[in-house]
Design an enzyme around this catalytic site. Sequence first.
Site, PDB file in Angstrom:
ATOM      1  N   ASP A 222       0.971  -1.304  -0.167  1.00 56.75           N
ATOM      2  CA  ASP A 222       0.164   0.035   0.090  1.00 56.75           C
ATOM      3  C   ASP A 222       0.823   1.221  -0.006  1.00 56.75           C
ATOM      4  O   ASP A 222       2.073   1.374   0.763  1.00 56.75           O
ATOM      5  CB  ASP A 222      -1.029   0.148   1.272  1.00 56.75           C
ATOM      6  CG  ASP A 222      -1.725   1.196   1.301  1.00 56.75           C
ATOM      7  OD1 ASP A 222      -2.966   1.258   0.408  1.00 56.75           O
ATOM      8  OD2 ASP A 222      -1.764   1.878   2.258  1.00 56.75           O
ATOM      9  N   GLU A 277      14.261 -15.654   0.004  1.00 56.15           N
ATOM     10  CA  GLU A 277      14.633 -16.488   1.094  1.00 56.15           C
ATOM     11  C   GLU A 277      13.667 -17.986   1.001  1.00 56.15           C
ATOM     12  O   GLU A 277      13.947 -19.069   1.477  1.00 56.15           O
ATOM     13  CB  GLU A 277      14.509 -16.056   2.597  1.00 56.15           C
ATOM     14  CG  GLU A 277      15.481 -14.970   2.960  1.00 56.15           C
ATOM     15  CD  GLU A 277      15.211 -14.568   4.249  1.00 56.15           C
ATOM     16  OE1 GLU A 277      15.923 -13.611   4.633  1.00 56.15           O
ATOM     17  OE2 GLU A 277      14.249 -14.849   5.029  1.00 56.15           O
TER      18      GLU A 277
END
Length: 564
Positions: A222, A277
């Site tokens: 956002d 990751e």
Amino acid sequence: MSTKPANIPADSKEVSDADWWRQAAVYQIYPRSFSDSNGDGLGDINGITAKVPYLDKLGVDAVWLSPFYPSALADGGYDVDDYRDVDPKLGTLADFDKMVAALHAAGIKLVVDIVPNHSSDRHEWFKEALAAPKGSAARDRYIFRDGLGENGDLPPSDWDSKFGGRAWERVTEPDGTPGQWYLHIFAKEQPDFNWDNPEVREDFLETLRFWSDRGVDGFRIDVAHALTKDLSEPLPSKTELPVEGSGVDGLADGSHPFWDRDEVHGIYAEWRKVFNEYTPPRTGVAEAWVHADRRARYASPEGLGQAFNFDLLQADFDAEQFRSIIIKNLAEAAASGASSTWVFSNHDVIRHATRYGLPDGTGRNGPARAWLKSAGSEPALDRALGERRARAATLLMLALPGSAYLYQGEELGLHEVVDIPATDRQDPAFFRNPGVEIGRDGCRVPLPWTSEGVAFGFGEAAPHLPQPDWFSTYAVASQEMEPGSTLALYREALRLRGSLQTDELLKWLDASHDSVLHFTRPNGWQSVTNFGTAPVKLPAGTVVLSSGPLTDGNLPADTTAWII
């Protein structure tokens, strides 16, 4: 808050492709208005889980879930109390885990909203800041400044908030005296974080890991262009701020003190390391209302990977506008290594079935806003025209290379709800700009699932925003068995798109009229849209889908056809 769950059920349809997002059809759910499972008038997590079969039948590849975090709802959930929990009114973390498992079992990915520019004023960090003295580490997580004037009773600058009124709020110090001011670009209940603070940066990395560990596949960021700010004193007055350009908040040179600064990309480079990751890497898509020339940096492989393209959302229903926007955005995506994103409606804008039923100028600040402010009186809305054009535009968009973002209810052909009493409205923009801004509640009204009942199947109690009587004819149950319904069109379009969607190439074909857009994909899939006022002859081939009835081999006005 909780730690990583001990056991999350394995996906029965695991999609390990790291590029799943490039061509995905993503369905945005505004959770408080999707489905109410417990009869309190508010949509919830279990309501979403119960509707996974509906989403599966619709044919979407992913769900984007708007904020579901604990919140006072000062801004529809975008005022977050705790970034690592579920609002108790919506469910629990265990409910969230069940929803993730149900979506994954149906082969549907999950993207969640992250709100990093600001927290709620009820966040534990902000409460700690209010209790701490000036210059404390607690206050440094936010943007506090001394006021101007002899007694500091004037705000640090005359900047306006996006929701109206000043962008600074004065606090009362622990000893009861008037104190410093904090910055809030949006509502006063949404204090801006200080992204120069390493603790803020590290905490959000942990938040990304928290949800990724629970099975979340990606994040929608956002106000992605507002995190970093240049607050070098003296702060400029609003008359000295750089002129906003191209109908967006940012400039082509990044010179604004708090919109689209170059430093923000250092944050997203750190986020990318966290995304990577995981296997497959988590995805990111930026909500960045920036100059088109600067959007690519948000979408780079070293950053978030994608950025929303709002250009079609701001365009008229016009062949030349659509063509130039498509060409430009596909070129941008190719240059950045991203895929383009296409969107017509979301929780912040007037639904496109309504925009297309009004005179040209359908952007965020065009006639549609004036119509909404006048409670739907002037200019007159042509509902049938708006629906025809919305169907045609959506079918064209679903044939484009890139990902398609759909907003809940557009598959039903819903229009904007206008006649919401002031006493029922919730959007802070409405209350902070009386008589100027009507707010965004009209596109957030709870969905109609059945044609009857106190909430049209949304739940067993009156919904948190009132539904109009005309919802009965747009309800899922009303359209379920109707072959020509908008719901049927979306289901068939998404089914075909799933089998036809190919790489990110597109070739324009010569059209018989300037008002026609005709292109083909490498596998021979053609899309033809008639933006004009008279029927045109269809090219050779088999029509597999059209947004409206065809006439004697001709494509009527405001209609799209797919041909193979």
